[in-house]
Design an enzyme around this catalytic site. Structure first.
Site, short mmCIF file in Angstrom:
data_model
loop_
_atom_site.label_atom_id
_atom_site.label_comp_id
_atom_site.label_asym_id
_atom_site.label_seq_id
_atom_site.Cartn_x
_atom_site.Cartn_y
_atom_site.Cartn_z
N ASP A 104 0.78 -1.17 0.05
CA ASP A 104 0.02 -0.16 -0.13
C ASP A 104 0.86 1.28 -0.04
O ASP A 104 1.99 1.14 -0.45
CB ASP A 104 -1.02 -0.10 1.07
CG ASP A 104 -2.08 0.67 0.83
OD1 ASP A 104 -2.12 1.82 0.33
OD2 ASP A 104 -3.22 0.27 1.29
N HIS B 157 2.19 2.26 -2.95
CA HIS B 157 1.32 3.24 -3.90
C HIS B 157 2.02 4.48 -3.63
O HIS B 157 0.95 5.37 -3.70
CB HIS B 157 0.09 2.92 -3.18
CG HIS B 157 -0.69 1.63 -3.42
ND1 HIS B 157 -2.09 1.34 -2.99
CD2 HIS B 157 -0.30 0.30 -3.93
CE1 HIS B 157 -2.33 0.25 -3.39
NE2 HIS B 157 -1.11 -0.42 -3.74
#
Ligand SMILES: *[C@@H]1O[C@H](CO)[C@@H](O)[C@H](O)[C@H]1NC(C)=O
Ligand SMILES: *[C@@H]1O[C@H](CO)[C@@H](O)[C@H](O)[C@H]1NC(C)=O
Ligand SMILES: *[C@@H]1O[C@H](CO)[C@@H](O)[C@H](O)[C@H]1NC(C)=O
Length: 409
Positions: free
Chosen positions: A231, A254
């Protein structure tokens, strides 16, 4: 006679120097011993580094004594694998305290055995140092398949590896955090906090394993750190001010995101965030600001700088997304009410894996203001031809090298 006198003089001088030297040495020794912390070795509290004994009580007791000690103290975890259940280390402490990890801390593999949203939590402490060559291992593998947060936002929360609530003038240095069940490090209400030379890893496909999540904090420095997770490498959330993030390598992951913001009414402004001298490799996004569509809060995100950033095969190198809606359909209560302004994106180069390398999609009701692009050079390595830039509801300026050509006017 004269030579005898001279010789005596020399002896006197030498002895004098020696005395001075010894007293200097004495001063040096006493002053350094005053700064050597008192060590509270978890093994003398019964902890066993055998990978299976539950060491929760031993660690808690070592912490209590160290925290109560009126001087510098150190909780010491030697080499070995120390199984540890969910634990909270609370202050305030009587003196400066360090948590020195040389071994590996092993989390229960079953999330239900942690009984908290954070595996290892530090709260209400001033002058805390977490350091050592050790590893904190969240053993997330077993629980990742049960993570349903990608489907809806009422998902049961898995435990984060380490949390800091109301911790000031503190730092984390050297340690490694791996395979957290959810985010690795969570910061809430910290002030003057440095994270340096830290390594954070989890597989790129592990759900919700953010590297660092941080909210309501100020004067934070994150540097010389590698983060590769499933993430956000770093998620900068509500109420943060004055951050300096530099020399971070991010990937997989991310990106380093401001947001997501806009979901809750209690949010506060985000201001003064610098991300510089960093490299993103194979990430989904890199430079990213995201706010929810139909936001509940009306706040500003301002004075944001991303500078000297290299992209290596990044899906979306630069993205401002004010229509963030991970669980569609989002209620159409209007556009995002978050004002994004005074954002500088400077000296950003490398390769994109998608055609739209610069994507500035701002709110219709609160268009982005004062967005400055300076020296952008991004090439599309993916299909579709040369990289492009996309602008919606954004005001600003561009100068210097501009590849793809700017869409600002
Ligand atoms: C940390 O600082 C905040 C404000 O800067 C203060 O409210 C809080 O009491 C401090 N916490 C500790 C543990 O000193
Ligand atoms: C953080 O690092 C800066 C230097 O980069 C230093 O001045 C500051 O004292 C450090 N703060 C803490 C809490 O260690
Ligand atoms: C950047 O961080 C890495 C560790 O991730 C370190 O080895 C390197 O020396 C740092 N570079 C600078 C210029 O400080």
């Amino acid at each position: 006679m004269a030579s005898f006198y001279l010789e005596n003089m020399m002896v006197c001088i030498i002895l004098g120097f020696k005395a001075l030297y010894m007293s200097l040495l004495f001063v040096a020794v006493t002053s350094s011993s005053a700064t050597i912390p008192k060590v509270f070795d978890v093994q003398s509290y019964g902890a066993k580094g055998d990978g299976k004994t539950d060491n929760t009580n031993a660690f808690t007791n070592a912490w209590k004594d160290a925290c109560a000690y009126n001087g510098r103290s150190r909780v010491y975890i030697p080499r070995g694998t120390f199984y540890l259940g969910g634990v909270t280390f609370k202050g305030p402490c009587s003196g400066k305290i360090s948590f020195f990890i040389d071994g590996t801390l092993l989390a229960p593999s079953n999330n239900d055995d942690i009984k908290s949203d954070t595996w290892i939590s530090f709260q209400y402490i001033d002058y805390l140092t977490i350091t050592g060559s050790g590893i904190i291992d969240g053993q997330g593998k077993e629980s990742w398949p049960h993570d349903e947060c990608y489907k809806h936002d009422k998902c049961p929360l898995l435990a984060m590896n380490m949390g800091f609530d109301f911790v000031n003038n503190s730092r984390i240095k050297w340690i490694t955090s791996r395979n957290s069940k959810a985010g690795h490090f969570n910061f809430f209400n910290v002030d003057h906090f440095n994270v340096t030379d830290v390594t954070i890893t989890a597989p790129g496909d592990s759900p919700n394993t953010d590297g660092i999540k941080i909210a309501f904090s100020s004067n934070v420095q994150i540097s010389n750190t590698h983060i590769g997770t499933g993430d956000d490498c770093i998620a900068i959330l509500s109420g943060n001010t004055n951050f300096d993030i530099y020399n971070v390598t991010c990937g997989p992951g991310h990106g380093i995101s401001v947001g997501s913001l806009g979901k809750s009414k209690e949010e506060k402004n985000v201001e003064g965030i610098t991300v510089r001298d960093s490299v993103f490799t194979g990430t989904i996004a890199a430079v990213r600001i995201k706010t929810w569509e139909s936001s509940a809060s009306t706040i500003a995100i301002s004075k944001i700088v991303y500078e000297n950033i290299q992209m290596v095969d990044v899906e979306s190198p630069i993205i401002i997304d004010q229509t963030y809606c991970p669980f569609p359909p989002c209620e159409k209560a209007g556009d995002s009410h978050i004002q994004v302004q005074d954002v500088t994106l400077k000296n950003i180069w490398g390769t994109s894996r998608s055609k739209v390398a610069v994507n500035l999609e701002c709110s219709k009701s609160f268009p982005c203001k004062d967005i400055q692009l300076i020296d952008i050079n991004l090439k599309n390595n993916g299909p579709g031809g040369p990289a492009t830039a996309l602008c919606e509801n954004v005001k600003g300026s561009a100068r210097g090298t501009m590849v793809p050509p700017s869409c600002l006017n």
